[in-house]
Design an enzyme around this catalytic site. Structure first.
Site, PDB file in Angstrom:
ATOM      1  N   SER A   1      -8.236  -3.960  -1.943  1.00 38.32           N
ATOM      2  CA  SER A   1      -8.753  -4.442  -3.221  1.00 38.32           C
ATOM      3  C   SER A   1     -10.136  -3.844  -3.481  1.00 38.32           C
ATOM      4  O   SER A   1     -11.043  -3.976  -2.667  1.00 38.32           O
ATOM      5  CB  SER A   1      -8.827  -5.968  -3.203  1.00 38.32           C
ATOM      6  OG  SER A   1      -9.335  -6.469  -4.403  1.00 38.32           O
TER       7      SER A   1
ATOM      8  N   GLU B   1     -15.809  -4.638  -4.090  1.00 41.39           N
ATOM      9  CA  GLU B   1     -15.405  -5.382  -2.906  1.00 41.39           C
ATOM     10  C   GLU B   1     -15.316  -4.435  -1.709  1.00 41.39           C
ATOM     11  O   GLU B   1     -15.609  -4.818  -0.582  1.00 41.39           O
ATOM     12  CB  GLU B   1     -14.052  -6.060  -3.146  1.00 41.39           C
ATOM     13  CG  GLU B   1     -13.621  -7.012  -2.058  1.00 41.39           C
ATOM     14  CD  GLU B   1     -12.404  -7.830  -2.446  1.00 41.39           C
ATOM     15  OE1 GLU B   1     -11.537  -8.029  -1.576  1.00 41.39           O
ATOM     16  OE2 GLU B   1     -12.310  -8.272  -3.601  1.00 41.39           O
TER      17      GLU B   1
ATOM     18  N   ARG C   1     -15.923 -14.074  -1.328  1.00 42.03           N
ATOM     19  CA  ARG C   1     -16.075 -12.725  -0.786  1.00 42.03           C
ATOM     20  C   ARG C   1     -17.531 -12.413  -0.428  1.00 42.03           C
ATOM     21  O   ARG C   1     -18.015 -11.307  -0.610  1.00 42.03           O
ATOM     22  CB  ARG C   1     -15.546 -11.674  -1.772  1.00 42.03           C
ATOM     23  CG  ARG C   1     -14.085 -11.855  -2.137  1.00 42.03           C
ATOM     24  CD  ARG C   1     -13.167 -11.716  -0.916  1.00 42.03           C
ATOM     25  NE  ARG C   1     -11.780 -11.964  -1.308  1.00 42.03           N
ATOM     26  CZ  ARG C   1     -11.182 -13.157  -1.251  1.00 42.03           C
ATOM     27  NH1 ARG C   1     -11.852 -14.205  -0.789  1.00 42.03           N
ATOM     28  NH2 ARG C   1      -9.939 -13.305  -1.630  1.00 42.03           N
TER      29      ARG C   1
END
EC number: 1.3.1.98
Length: 310
Positions: free
Chosen positions: A228, A298, A179
Site C-alpha cells: 500500500s 505509507e 499507521r
C-alpha cells in the site's frame, strides 16, 4: 533495475568488531520487494541482540544506522543508503508460545506468526497473514489489515533505546495511531509479546484462507510492488481518490500505478527508484488538485538520490 553506484571504501575500518557479519557496498535491490535502489554503504547482520547492542554502544557517533526488514514496504533510492544498514537475521525471527501469548522476534515474518498461532489454536492474529513484512516493521508503523492492527494485539515490545539500553515498553508507551508510532526511528525493536486467545483451529484457518483470497483478488501480489503506497486520509480511501484523479494505470519510466489496485505502484521490469518516487509524487499532486486532499506516503522512502553527495 540494478544500480551500480558505490560508496568510497573506509567506513568498515572505523566500525567496532562484531560477531555477526559486516560487508561494504552491499546490494539492496535484490532484497526489497520493488527490486530497485542503490547499495548499503555497509551492511551489518548481527549475530544476536547482544551483538547488536555492543555495536550500537561502540560505533562512531557520526555513523548513521538504518534498520530494514524484508523490504516489503520500502523504497530505497538509487544513490543507496549511507552509513550502516542493519538487517536482522534468523536469530531475531524466533517465535514461541507462552501461555496464550505469542513471543516473536522483530525479524519474524508476520505470516509465520499467524501460522504459529494457528498451529496452537490461538486466534486474534489472523490479520497478520495478510500483511507482508516482519514484526519489527509492523511495530514501527502500527501495521494493520482486515479490521485489526498492531495496537489491538500488542502487549509489550522489547527495544534498544537510543542509548543502546534494552527496555521493555508497554502498549501505551508506543503512542500508536493510524499507521503511526510515536517512538523516533532511533528506537530499535527486538521482539514483541502479542495477545491471542483460544479459538477453534478450523475457524482460524478459514479466516486466514479468506484473508489470503481477498488479498489475491484485490492486490497485485505477484508483481514487484511495495504494498500500500499511501495511507487512507480520514474519511476517505486512498485508492478511490487516486482513481478519481485519473491515475489508474499512470506510468513514468518503468513504474506504473496498478490497474488492479491503484494504491499500489509497480516496477514493470526496468523501473528505477526515481521512477517510482516520481510517479508517487505525481499521483499526490493530481489527487491534491482534484480533491484538495494531500495523500501521505505509507511506503518508507530512504537513502540518497543518484548523484547526491555520498
Amino acid at each position: 533495475m540494478t544500480c551500480a553506484v558505490l560508496f568510497k571504501e573506509g567506513l568498515l575500518d572505523r566500525l567496532p568488531a562484531v560477531r555477526g557479519r559486516l560487508s561494504a557496498n552491499a546490494p539492496l535491490d535484490k532484497i526489497t520487494w520493488f527490486r530497485v535502489g542503490g547499495p548499503a554503504e555497509v551492511m551489518f547482520r548481527p549475530e544476536d541482540s547482544d551483538d547488536l547492542r555492543d555495536f550500537m554502544q561502540n560505533k562512531p557517533a557520526d555513523v548513521p544506522v538504518t534498520f530494514i526488514g524484508v523490504g516489503s514496504n520500502l523504497l530505497v533510492r538509487d544513490g543507496g543508503i549511507p552509513g550502516v544498514v542493519v538487517r536482522l537475521g534468523r536469530n531475531f525471527a524466533q517465535i514461541r508460545v507462552e501461555n496464550q501469548d505469542i513471543i516473536c522476534g522483530a525479524g519474524a515474518l508476520d505470516g509465520n506468526v499467524a501460522k504459529v498461532a494457528l498451529d496452537n489454536s490461538l486466534g486474534g492474529l489472523e490479520f497478520l497473514s495478510g500483511i507482508p513484512g516482519t514484526i519489527g516493521g509492523a511495530l514501527r508503523m502500527n501495521a494493520g489489515a482486515y479490521g485489526r492492527e498492531m495496537k489491538d494485539v500488542l502487549m509489550e515490545a522489547t527495544t534498544l533505546s537510543p542509548n543502546a539500553e534494552v527496555k521493555t515498553l508497554s502498549l501505551n508507551e508506543m503512542g500508536y495511531s493510524y499507521r503511526h508510532c510515536d517512538l523516533s526511528a532511533d528506537w530499535i525493536f527486538l521482539s514483541a509479546r502479542l495477545r491471542a486467545h483460544p479459538a477453534d483451529q478450523t475457524e482460524i484457518a478459514a479466516r486466514m484462507k479468506e484473508i489470503q483470497q481477498a488479498r489475491g483478488d484485490s492486490q497485485p501480489v505477484r508483481s514487484r510492488t511495495g504494498g500500500s503506497t499511501f495511507a487512507n486520509p480520514d474519511g476517505h480511501k486512498a485508492w478511490q481518490l487516486i482513481d478519481a484523479a485519473g491515475c489508474r494505470g499512470l506510468k513514468r519510466g518503468g513504474a506504473q500505478v496498478s490497474e488492479q489496485h491503484c494504491n499500489f505502484l509497480l516496477n514493470t521490469g526496468e523501473a528505477t527508484a526515481a521512477d517510482l518516487e516520481g510517479l508517487g509524487e505525481e499521483v499526490r499532486a493530481r489527487v491534491l488538485k482534484q480533491s484538495g486532499i494531500e495523500l501521505r506516503w505509507e511506503i518508507k522512502r530512504i537513502g540518497l538520490e543518484k548523484g547526491e553527495d555520498q
